[in-house]
Write a protein that holds these residues in place. Structure first.
Motif, short mmCIF file in Angstrom:
data_model
loop_
_atom_site.label_atom_id
_atom_site.label_comp_id
_atom_site.label_asym_id
_atom_site.label_seq_id
_atom_site.Cartn_x
_atom_site.Cartn_y
_atom_site.Cartn_z
N THR A 2 0.84 -1.20 0.00
CA THR A 2 0.00 0.00 0.00
C THR A 2 0.87 1.25 0.00
N SER A 3 0.26 2.37 -0.29
CA SER A 3 0.98 3.64 -0.29
C SER A 3 1.57 3.93 1.09
N GLU A 4 0.81 3.65 2.13
CA GLU A 4 1.28 3.89 3.49
C GLU A 4 2.49 3.00 3.81
N GLN A 5 2.45 1.74 3.39
CA GLN A 5 3.57 0.84 3.62
C GLN A 5 4.81 1.33 2.88
N ALA A 6 4.62 1.82 1.67
CA ALA A 6 5.75 2.33 0.89
C ALA A 6 6.37 3.54 1.57
N GLN A 7 5.54 4.45 2.07
CA GLN A 7 6.05 5.63 2.75
C GLN A 7 6.83 5.25 4.01
N ASN A 8 6.37 4.25 4.72
CA ASN A 8 7.06 3.81 5.93
C ASN A 8 8.33 3.02 5.62
N ALA A 9 8.37 2.35 4.48
CA ALA A 9 9.52 1.53 4.13
C ALA A 9 10.68 2.36 3.57
N ILE A 10 10.36 3.46 2.92
CA ILE A 10 11.38 4.27 2.26
C ILE A 10 11.40 5.65 2.90
N ARG A 11 12.22 5.81 3.91
CA ARG A 11 12.36 7.11 4.56
C ARG A 11 13.31 7.96 3.74
N SER A 12 12.89 9.15 3.39
CA SER A 12 13.75 10.02 2.60
C SER A 12 13.35 11.47 2.80
N GLU A 13 14.27 12.33 2.45
CA GLU A 13 14.04 13.75 2.51
C GLU A 13 14.56 14.34 1.21
N PHE A 14 13.83 15.26 0.63
CA PHE A 14 14.24 15.83 -0.64
C PHE A 14 14.36 17.33 -0.53
N ARG A 15 15.33 17.88 -1.21
CA ARG A 15 15.49 19.32 -1.35
C ARG A 15 15.67 19.59 -2.83
N MET A 16 15.12 20.67 -3.30
CA MET A 16 15.30 21.04 -4.69
C MET A 16 15.96 22.40 -4.75
N ILE A 17 16.98 22.50 -5.57
CA ILE A 17 17.62 23.79 -5.79
C ILE A 17 17.25 24.23 -7.19
N SER A 18 16.64 25.39 -7.26
CA SER A 18 16.27 25.98 -8.55
C SER A 18 17.40 26.89 -8.99
N GLY A 19 17.65 26.94 -10.28
CA GLY A 19 18.74 27.75 -10.81
C GLY A 19 18.55 29.25 -10.66
N CYS A 20 17.30 29.68 -10.41
CA CYS A 20 17.04 31.11 -10.34
C CYS A 20 15.67 31.37 -9.71
N GLU A 21 15.39 32.64 -9.49
CA GLU A 21 14.06 33.05 -9.03
C GLU A 21 13.06 32.85 -10.17
N ASP A 22 11.79 32.83 -9.84
CA ASP A 22 10.74 32.63 -10.85
C ASP A 22 10.79 33.67 -11.96
N LYS A 23 11.14 34.90 -11.63
CA LYS A 23 11.14 35.98 -12.63
C LYS A 23 12.42 36.02 -13.46
N GLN A 24 13.36 35.10 -13.19
CA GLN A 24 14.64 35.08 -13.89
C GLN A 24 14.75 33.86 -14.81
N THR A 25 15.82 33.84 -15.57
CA THR A 25 16.15 32.64 -16.34
C THR A 25 17.52 32.15 -15.90
N SER A 26 17.73 30.84 -15.99
CA SER A 26 19.01 30.24 -15.62
C SER A 26 19.96 30.32 -16.80
N ALA A 27 21.18 30.74 -16.53
CA ALA A 27 22.17 30.91 -17.60
C ALA A 27 22.90 29.61 -17.92
N ASP A 28 23.27 29.48 -19.18
CA ASP A 28 24.16 28.41 -19.62
C ASP A 28 25.54 29.01 -19.84
N VAL A 29 26.55 28.18 -19.72
CA VAL A 29 27.91 28.62 -20.00
C VAL A 29 28.48 27.75 -21.12
#
Length: 90
Positions: A2-29
């Motif tokens: 079940t979904s609950e069993q899966a959540q209990n079996a796989i403990r994890s924490e996620f963080r996301m880093i965005s390349g820029c603010e919403d009003k900006q664009t991310s640069a390429d080099v």
């Protein structure tokens, strides 16, 4: 499983880093060699990703050695010093 069993079996924490603010664009080099990455071979890439790798490789950091906030602030500082206007977000 079940979904609950899966959540209990796989403990994890996620963080996301965005390349820029919403009003900006991310640069390429066009040459990530300026970011002092191991074996960049002159390849193109994202400024934010290259900065993230630069910080992690330079400090040989394990994920629990540096807080996400510290990492993000260091990335912002490096990008700004290289003339990029994008501001990475957590």
């Amino acid at each position: 499983m079940t979904s609950e069993q899966a959540q209990n079996a796989i403990r994890s924490e996620f963080r996301m880093i965005s390349g820029c603010e919403d009003k900006q664009t991310s640069a390429d080099v066009s040459n990530v060699g300026s970011f002092q990455l191991p074996d960049p071979a002159g390849r193109a890439g994202g400024a934010c990703t290259s900065t993230l790798l630069n910080v992690l490789y330079r400090d040989r950091v394990r994920p629990d050695d540096k807080s996400f906030k510290e990492l993000l602030l260091e990335m912002r500082e490096i990008l700004q010093s290289k003339g990029f206007t994008q501001i990475p977000q957590l």
